[in-house]
Design a protein around this motif. Sequence first.
Motif, PDB file in Angstrom:
ATOM      1  N   LEU A 232      -3.667  -0.784  10.410  1.00  0.00           N
ATOM      2  CA  LEU A 232      -2.640  -0.613  11.436  1.00  0.00           C
ATOM      3  C   LEU A 232      -1.516  -1.631  11.278  1.00  0.00           C
ATOM      4  CD1 LEU A 232      -4.898   0.054  14.535  1.00  0.00           C
ATOM      5  CD2 LEU A 232      -3.181   1.618  13.611  1.00  0.00           C
ATOM      6  N   LEU A 233      -1.852  -2.872  10.985  1.00  0.00           N
ATOM      7  CA  LEU A 233      -0.836  -3.911  10.861  1.00  0.00           C
ATOM      8  C   LEU A 233       0.011  -3.725   9.604  1.00  0.00           C
ATOM      9  CD1 LEU A 233      -2.871  -7.034  12.026  1.00  0.00           C
ATOM     10  CD2 LEU A 233      -0.827  -6.123  13.136  1.00  0.00           C
ATOM     11  N   LEU A 234      -0.637  -3.510   8.471  1.00  0.00           N
ATOM     12  CA  LEU A 234       0.120  -3.400   7.225  1.00  0.00           C
ATOM     13  C   LEU A 234       0.991  -2.150   7.193  1.00  0.00           C
ATOM     14  CD1 LEU A 234      -2.541  -4.647   4.671  1.00  0.00           C
ATOM     15  CD2 LEU A 234      -0.265  -5.627   4.999  1.00  0.00           C
ATOM     16  N   LEU A 235       0.452  -1.031   7.641  1.00  0.00           N
ATOM     17  CA  LEU A 235       1.239   0.199   7.618  1.00  0.00           C
ATOM     18  C   LEU A 235       2.242   0.251   8.756  1.00  0.00           C
ATOM     19  CD1 LEU A 235      -1.381   2.911   6.592  1.00  0.00           C
ATOM     20  CD2 LEU A 235      -0.028   1.364   5.158  1.00  0.00           C
ATOM     21  N   GLY A 236       2.033  -0.579   9.775  1.00  0.00           N
ATOM     22  CA  GLY A 236       2.957  -0.609  10.901  1.00  0.00           C
ATOM     23  C   GLY A 236       4.096  -1.594  10.744  1.00  0.00           C
ATOM     24  N   HIS A 237       4.059  -2.418   9.691  1.00  0.00           N
ATOM     25  CA  HIS A 237       5.119  -3.394   9.423  1.00  0.00           C
ATOM     26  C   HIS A 237       5.645  -3.122   8.013  1.00  0.00           C
ATOM     27  CE1 HIS A 237       2.985  -5.347  12.746  1.00  0.00           C
ATOM     28  NE2 HIS A 237       4.107  -6.014  12.972  1.00  0.00           N
ATOM     29  N   GLU A 238       6.745  -2.419   7.921  1.00  0.00           N
ATOM     30  CA  GLU A 238       7.241  -1.938   6.646  1.00  0.00           C
ATOM     31  C   GLU A 238       7.484  -3.065   5.649  1.00  0.00           C
ATOM     32  OE1 GLU A 238       8.085   0.796   3.835  1.00  0.00           O
ATOM     33  OE2 GLU A 238       7.261   1.128   5.846  1.00  0.00           O
ATOM     34  N   GLN A 239       8.058  -4.187   6.112  1.00  0.00           N
ATOM     35  CA  GLN A 239       8.350  -5.279   5.186  1.00  0.00           C
ATOM     36  C   GLN A 239       7.062  -5.860   4.604  1.00  0.00           C
ATOM     37  OE1 GLN A 239      10.839  -8.319   6.894  1.00  0.00           O
ATOM     38  NE2 GLN A 239      11.063  -9.427   4.970  1.00  0.00           N
ATOM     39  N   ALA A 240       6.044  -6.036   5.470  1.00  0.00           N
ATOM     40  CA  ALA A 240       4.766  -6.560   4.997  1.00  0.00           C
ATOM     41  C   ALA A 240       4.099  -5.580   4.041  1.00  0.00           C
ATOM     42  CB  ALA A 240       3.856  -6.849   6.187  1.00  0.00           C
ATOM     43  N   ARG A 241       4.154  -4.301   4.395  1.00  0.00           N
ATOM     44  CA  ARG A 241       3.551  -3.289   3.528  1.00  0.00           C
ATOM     45  C   ARG A 241       4.213  -3.298   2.156  1.00  0.00           C
ATOM     46  NH1 ARG A 241       4.780   1.199   1.273  1.00  0.00           N
ATOM     47  NH2 ARG A 241       3.273   2.908   0.984  1.00  0.00           N
ATOM     48  N   GLU A 242       5.531  -3.316   2.125  1.00  0.00           N
ATOM     49  CA  GLU A 242       6.235  -3.299   0.844  1.00  0.00           C
ATOM     50  C   GLU A 242       5.892  -4.517   0.001  1.00  0.00           C
ATOM     51  OE1 GLU A 242      10.355  -2.920   1.631  1.00  0.00           O
ATOM     52  OE2 GLU A 242      10.249  -0.793   2.203  1.00  0.00           O
ATOM     53  N   ALA A 243       5.738  -5.679   0.647  1.00  0.00           N
ATOM     54  CA  ALA A 243       5.417  -6.901  -0.091  1.00  0.00           C
ATOM     55  C   ALA A 243       4.051  -6.795  -0.761  1.00  0.00           C
ATOM     56  CB  ALA A 243       5.453  -8.101   0.853  1.00  0.00           C
ATOM     57  N   LEU A 250      -0.888 -10.573  -3.308  1.00  0.00           N
ATOM     58  CA  LEU A 250      -0.704 -11.116  -1.955  1.00  0.00           C
ATOM     59  C   LEU A 250      -1.849 -10.746  -1.019  1.00  0.00           C
ATOM     60  CD1 LEU A 250       3.088 -10.538  -1.142  1.00  0.00           C
ATOM     61  CD2 LEU A 250       1.909 -12.735  -1.329  1.00  0.00           C
ATOM     62  N   ALA A 251      -2.760  -9.900  -1.473  1.00  0.00           N
ATOM     63  CA  ALA A 251      -3.821  -9.404  -0.593  1.00  0.00           C
ATOM     64  C   ALA A 251      -4.627 -10.520   0.084  1.00  0.00           C
ATOM     65  CB  ALA A 251      -4.741  -8.452  -1.353  1.00  0.00           C
ATOM     66  N   PRO A 252      -5.052 -11.579  -0.620  1.00  0.00           N
ATOM     67  CA  PRO A 252      -5.824 -12.621   0.075  1.00  0.00           C
ATOM     68  C   PRO A 252      -5.063 -13.261   1.234  1.00  0.00           C
ATOM     69  CG  PRO A 252      -6.131 -12.822  -2.289  1.00  0.00           C
ATOM     70  CD  PRO A 252      -5.046 -11.801  -2.082  1.00  0.00           C
ATOM     71  N   VAL A 319       2.636 -11.894   5.992  1.00  0.00           N
ATOM     72  CA  VAL A 319       1.565 -11.838   4.989  1.00  0.00           C
ATOM     73  C   VAL A 319       1.622 -13.001   4.008  1.00  0.00           C
ATOM     74  CG1 VAL A 319       1.292  -9.341   5.154  1.00  0.00           C
ATOM     75  CG2 VAL A 319       2.937 -10.302   3.516  1.00  0.00           C
ATOM     76  N   ALA A 320       2.656 -13.822   4.084  1.00  0.00           N
ATOM     77  CA  ALA A 320       2.750 -15.010   3.228  1.00  0.00           C
ATOM     78  C   ALA A 320       2.556 -16.287   4.043  1.00  0.00           C
ATOM     79  CB  ALA A 320       4.095 -15.038   2.509  1.00  0.00           C
ATOM     80  N   LEU A 353      -5.718  -0.479  -2.272  1.00  0.00           N
ATOM     81  CA  LEU A 353      -4.918   0.567  -1.621  1.00  0.00           C
ATOM     82  C   LEU A 353      -3.541   0.748  -2.260  1.00  0.00           C
ATOM     83  CD1 LEU A 353      -5.732   0.195   2.186  1.00  0.00           C
ATOM     84  CD2 LEU A 353      -6.238   2.149   0.698  1.00  0.00           C
ATOM     85  N   PRO A 354      -2.789  -0.315  -2.599  1.00  0.00           N
ATOM     86  CA  PRO A 354      -1.458  -0.095  -3.201  1.00  0.00           C
ATOM     87  C   PRO A 354      -1.514   0.682  -4.500  1.00  0.00           C
ATOM     88  CG  PRO A 354      -1.674  -2.350  -2.430  1.00  0.00           C
ATOM     89  CD  PRO A 354      -3.035  -1.755  -2.339  1.00  0.00           C
ATOM     90  N   ARG A 355      -2.563   0.452  -5.279  1.00  0.00           N
ATOM     91  CA  ARG A 355      -2.689   1.157  -6.564  1.00  0.00           C
ATOM     92  C   ARG A 355      -3.123   2.608  -6.368  1.00  0.00           C
ATOM     93  NH1 ARG A 355      -7.434   1.534  -9.203  1.00  0.00           N
ATOM     94  NH2 ARG A 355      -8.282  -0.311  -8.150  1.00  0.00           N
ATOM     95  N   ARG A 356      -4.051   2.830  -5.463  1.00  0.00           N
ATOM     96  CA  ARG A 356      -4.604   4.175  -5.286  1.00  0.00           C
ATOM     97  C   ARG A 356      -3.752   5.055  -4.383  1.00  0.00           C
ATOM     98  NH1 ARG A 356      -9.888   5.039  -6.278  1.00  0.00           N
ATOM     99  NH2 ARG A 356      -9.156   7.200  -5.986  1.00  0.00           N
ATOM    100  N   PHE A 357      -3.081   4.453  -3.402  1.00  0.00           N
ATOM    101  CA  PHE A 357      -2.302   5.224  -2.430  1.00  0.00           C
ATOM    102  C   PHE A 357      -0.932   4.589  -2.235  1.00  0.00           C
ATOM    103  CE2 PHE A 357      -6.636   6.368  -1.531  1.00  0.00           C
ATOM    104  CZ  PHE A 357      -6.581   7.715  -1.178  1.00  0.00           C
ATOM    105  N   PRO A 358      -0.065   4.676  -3.245  1.00  0.00           N
ATOM    106  CA  PRO A 358       1.246   4.030  -3.127  1.00  0.00           C
ATOM    107  C   PRO A 358       2.090   4.560  -1.972  1.00  0.00           C
ATOM    108  CG  PRO A 358       1.148   5.456  -5.059  1.00  0.00           C
ATOM    109  CD  PRO A 358      -0.251   5.329  -4.548  1.00  0.00           C
TER     110      PRO A 358
END
Length: 387
Positions: A232-243, A250-252, A319-320, A353-358
């Motif tokens: 919910l957080l990553l897909l709900g924040h476009e800038q974070a998702r794109e990063a 950046l996943a950790p 996310v950073a 997820l970024p690799r499997r579901f861009p």
Amino acid sequence: MEHLQDPPAATCPGIRRITTPAGDPAWLVTGYAAARSLLADARVGRSHPDPDNAPRFSDSMLLGRPWGTVRTERTEHARMRRLMARAFSSGQSEALRPRIQEMTDRLLDELSGLPRPADFHQAVSQPLPALVIAVLLGVPAEDRDRFRRWSDDWTHAEDHERARSGMENLRAYMTDLVAAKRGRPGDDAISDLLSVADGSGEVTEAEVVALATTLLFAGNETTVAAIDKGVLLLLGHEQAREAVWRDPALAPAAVEEVLRARSPMPVDPATEQLGIVRYAHQDLDTGGAGIRAGDLILVRKLDANQDPSVFPDPERFDVARHPNPHLTFGYGPRYCPGAPLARVELQVLFSTLPRRFPGLRLANPGEPPRRQPGRLTPHPEHLLVTW
């Protein structure tokens, strides 16, 4: 619910008196410094000097009553943590990373074949932690649906009978599994605990059952909630998702921010004040609050993780973010032993997820999913995604 007797902020920063959903008085701790201090304080614990008259948060079988005895709690807790150390060590969790990656890939394969929009909660969030804890404890994978259902029942905060039944079913199941492992040990945590029981007498078979039941619950329930929250957080924040989608390394750091941040799901009034449950064993003067022996203390990690004196611009999902000394796994002698395993699960998923579901995105952006009612941990009824 009515908040009672809020002390002046200047004398008791981050601590105030409340009335719990069960109607009992408690101290609600929301400030980071006070939370960390109390979590590390040997004068508070999960037991109560007078358990029959202990204040309650709720009627929950899991959190509604004290555990253990004041006289033996510290030594028993230290002993049980020693027993858990191997199964939940950072090294053991890292050794499971390839298996966790395989499980994640398989679930994502299945997700990719579903009609869109698909329910991420049902397809991935729920089954992944159950599969992982099954491997760790040596639970047959075909039993995961049963113990997931019982775990769900155990965490119900309002239906006492349902919670009691879930707890008893889990214990009965683990009793049978422990007996089976005694006859045919394997490379798993239950077999390790049984070898300690047989070799040194440090732990009884009944304690192996109780510990395995707790691990089965804890390793499943809280990680499901963390996965849902992260999606919910990553897909709900476009800038974070794109990063993260641009650089999965950046996943950790993203995982740590997911653990710290508030969930986008609606608050459940029945559990909104829930925190780490503790009881004072002695009189305390924390932050100027006059906490007395026997008082109920609720340490709200979620609020402490928003303390602006520690986390600049705390409402921003970053996310950073560094440093990120959140208290989601607790602090001090009761720091969650399952933290390394939970981190590995979350890191594997959110780097895959970024690799499997861009093109992964929420099917209903801006519309928070409905929360399952009466649950101690927040789970959505559905988490619809598309790609």
